[in-house]
Design a protein around this motif. Sequence first.
Motif, PDB file in Angstrom:
ATOM      1  N   ILE A  50      23.960  32.217  48.199  1.00  0.00           N
ATOM      2  CA  ILE A  50      23.980  31.604  46.936  1.00  0.00           C
ATOM      3  C   ILE A  50      24.902  32.708  45.830  1.00  0.00           C
ATOM      4  O   ILE A  50      25.798  32.188  45.235  1.00  0.00           O
ATOM      5  N   ALA A  51      24.595  33.698  45.522  1.00  0.00           N
ATOM      6  CA  ALA A  51      25.205  34.683  45.025  1.00  0.00           C
ATOM      7  C   ALA A  51      26.590  34.871  45.480  1.00  0.00           C
ATOM      8  O   ALA A  51      27.374  35.005  44.681  1.00  0.00           O
ATOM      9  N   ALA A  53      28.221  32.600  46.892  1.00  0.00           N
ATOM     10  CA  ALA A  53      28.999  31.282  46.530  1.00  0.00           C
ATOM     11  C   ALA A  53      29.244  31.331  44.807  1.00  0.00           C
ATOM     12  O   ALA A  53      30.318  30.845  44.604  1.00  0.00           O
ATOM     13  N   LEU A  54      28.316  32.020  44.061  1.00  0.00           N
ATOM     14  CA  LEU A  54      28.635  32.091  42.643  1.00  0.00           C
ATOM     15  C   LEU A  54      29.783  32.687  42.329  1.00  0.00           C
ATOM     16  O   LEU A  54      30.686  32.444  41.750  1.00  0.00           O
ATOM     17  N   ASN A  57      33.237  31.127  43.521  1.00  0.00           N
ATOM     18  CA  ASN A  57      33.228  30.027  42.980  1.00  0.00           C
ATOM     19  C   ASN A  57      33.308  28.644  44.282  1.00  0.00           C
ATOM     20  O   ASN A  57      33.865  27.986  44.063  1.00  0.00           O
TER      21      ASN A  57
ATOM     22  N   MET B   1      36.875  24.347  35.402  1.00  0.00           N
ATOM     23  CA  MET B   1      35.512  24.326  35.490  1.00  0.00           C
ATOM     24  C   MET B   1      34.840  24.285  34.088  1.00  0.00           C
ATOM     25  O   MET B   1      34.853  25.227  33.455  1.00  0.00           O
ATOM     26  N   ASN B  48      26.441  23.823  36.735  1.00  0.00           N
ATOM     27  CA  ASN B  48      26.826  24.363  38.122  1.00  0.00           C
ATOM     28  C   ASN B  48      25.659  24.719  38.787  1.00  0.00           C
ATOM     29  O   ASN B  48      24.657  25.575  38.545  1.00  0.00           O
ATOM     30  N   ILE B  50      24.974  26.007  41.742  1.00  0.00           N
ATOM     31  CA  ILE B  50      24.919  27.155  42.304  1.00  0.00           C
ATOM     32  C   ILE B  50      24.271  28.286  41.333  1.00  0.00           C
ATOM     33  O   ILE B  50      23.695  29.197  41.801  1.00  0.00           O
ATOM     34  N   ALA B  51      25.051  28.251  40.370  1.00  0.00           N
ATOM     35  CA  ALA B  51      24.618  29.223  39.222  1.00  0.00           C
ATOM     36  C   ALA B  51      22.881  28.990  39.066  1.00  0.00           C
ATOM     37  O   ALA B  51      22.060  29.915  38.791  1.00  0.00           O
ATOM     38  N   ALA B  53      20.883  27.785  40.993  1.00  0.00           N
ATOM     39  CA  ALA B  53      20.239  28.197  42.368  1.00  0.00           C
ATOM     40  C   ALA B  53      20.020  29.469  42.325  1.00  0.00           C
ATOM     41  O   ALA B  53      19.001  30.279  42.561  1.00  0.00           O
ATOM     42  N   LEU B  54      20.863  30.438  41.864  1.00  0.00           N
ATOM     43  CA  LEU B  54      20.853  31.839  41.665  1.00  0.00           C
ATOM     44  C   LEU B  54      19.750  32.211  40.848  1.00  0.00           C
ATOM     45  O   LEU B  54      18.988  33.031  40.969  1.00  0.00           O
ATOM     46  N   ARG B  58      16.831  29.691  44.401  1.00  0.00           N
ATOM     47  CA  ARG B  58      16.621  28.796  45.157  1.00  0.00           C
ATOM     48  C   ARG B  58      17.851  28.824  45.950  1.00  0.00           C
ATOM     49  O   ARG B  58      18.752  29.274  45.633  1.00  0.00           O
ATOM     50  N   ARG B 108      18.561  30.250  54.887  1.00  0.00           N
ATOM     51  CA  ARG B 108      17.842  30.109  53.506  1.00  0.00           C
ATOM     52  C   ARG B 108      17.706  28.586  53.376  1.00  0.00           C
ATOM     53  O   ARG B 108      18.599  27.719  53.642  1.00  0.00           O
TER      54      ARG B 108
END
Lengths: 316, 316
Positions: A50-51, A53-54, A57, B1, B48, B50-51, B53-54, B58, B108
């Motif tokens: 996840i990190a 991915a952030l 992007n 974005m 976002n 993903i952000a 989730a971070l 999650r 994960r």
Amino acid sequence: MVTLSDVAKEANVSKMTVSRVINHPEQVTPELRSLVEQATAKLDYHPNAIAQALVNNRSNVVKFVTLEDIDSTEPYYINLLFGFARGLNEKQYAMQLVADPTKIETGRADGYLITGARNKDYELFDQLDKPFVLFGENHRGYDFVDNDNQLGEKIATEYAMNRFYKQIIFIGIDIKEPFEYSREAGYINTLQKNQIIPQIYRVPNHSHSAQDLIHEHFSEFKKDTCFICASDRIAIGVERQLRIENGKVPEDFGVIGYDGVFLDQVANTKLTTIKQPIMEMGEMLANMLLKKIEQSGSPQGEVMIKPTLIRRGSTR
Amino acid sequence: MVTLSDVAKEANVSKMTVSRVINHPEQVTPELRSLVEQATAKLDYHPNAIAQALVNNRSNVVKFVTLEDIDSTEPYYINLLFGFARGLNEKQYAMQLVADPTKIETGRADGYLITGARNKDYELFDQLDKPFVLFGENHRGYDFVDNDNQLGEKIATEYAMNRFYKQIIFIGIDIKEPFEYSREAGYINTLQKNQIIPQIYRVPNHSHSAQDLIHEHFSEFKKDTCFICASDRIAIGVERQLRIENGKVPEDFGVIGYDGVFLDQVANTKLTTIKQPIMEMGEMLANMLLKKIEQSGSPQGEVMIKPTLIRRGSTR
DNA sequence: TTGTAGGCGTTATCAG
DNA sequence: CTGATAACGCCTACAA
């Protein structure tokens, strides 16, 4: 949760060194690298996708888009799905299943696998702003994976000839799509190479349509005829109706299907068929798509997998 | 974005206010709230995931685990999958498909949907450290969604009685699992309420096993018998063999299946069957699992969906 | 070759 | 009720 920092402390280096060992190991001296690798192993560290991915992007998600109606879909989709999933899992990717074409671009995804595309769907593709690959052959330059449909029916036709069936009839699906044309071409080319005149019927892809066809034309079929069918569904119908008409399968009539995924649980005869390695194709599609994403959309080409003939009870 | 900051600038507030409007709107004054909402709409802002989730630790991924062999799996899995996917997509969740039980906890995920669980699998569950829900009834207190198997066969049995079949025979699956017991119980209880003595056979879940059974016992079956089958596969075999033995379906013999997802494309008779709303069940499972994740694992209970009888050609 | 600083987009916390 | 700050875990850019 073990993080980059934990590994860095353990190895007495900075976070960046650890990061480099993972992403650009060649930039790190062997000594430090092995130190880091030991620490990584000791702590059982795994990067947080996840990190990653952030910062990159990315979403680590791709969409599995099916343009065909799922109710009438071939049972092999489940195999394709699991093969695709296997390819994704290795790279920590997940998928979203999409059946509604208008929703392809809603939400976040890094790319798309598109299955069940028909001619009418192609204009949709050029508007997509993310990388995608297709399942199923096409001749418009889109990257795809498929089995070699032409080769498959070549194998089937040659097999029928080798088993001394004198008449070889093709029963195709009445649909104007590349895969069907390729299957017919495989049959036609093989026969013509041997100076035999092709004979083709086409029916909807249902077992009962195939049954109707056989019922209607049974008197025209002589003994020693082999039916090359463009799908297992059609083959199942052909075989069933041949028996009902008291034709002897496989002695007098042979039947060869296509797909090789049909459930033995619903058919009573073991069908000779051309089998596609569907799971593997799914996995290749995943690899192709992830590679394409990584390379920010560069073309991946066309992959045609060899199908194989599975010899079972419906041919002699 | 478009990001939180963009919306904040547009609305002349801080990022936190925007964040609050999204997550805790009651903490923001109506004026600011509507300002922010306008800005959000104007810029077409979407958080976002993903952000999120971070910060929330999650992954926005759940695993779809199937413990059954996928090759021999029922075709309805594809429907379950798409229903489940629909539920996930709404909440920006994605899934990973897992067929290997030993790999459930690799990578994960925020939770698991487990399907095809058999008695032997249960000890596995207590070791899981993430929330999970089951597809398929169980009586050990694990959250699940299933159709009401007992009710389904009650409906089938009552229907058979109403159609004046005099003998009503149950053909079950020879497996010791809760769903099978429930289906048998639905049949037995309904008959006993009407002082009729139950008669039960059990066969493996294949059409040919059912055919063998009918072949073997056909002479024992009188006219006006209805077969209540625990699956469509069995029902297809029963119906096919009845016809082969020159039994008249549906006049003299009725056949009722269970599941309602069997492909009409492979069977030539339209089967009367107990249909489960599988897509909806998949969607409910997604909602249940996501809720459970949100509530950090609190129990969600058991959901039993009403199946319905679909009347088609195999009963009079 | 290695390390430091800053930022990806979001939210919790605490101060005002 | 609102805003500034720090943090989630990682990576790019730059500095040493």
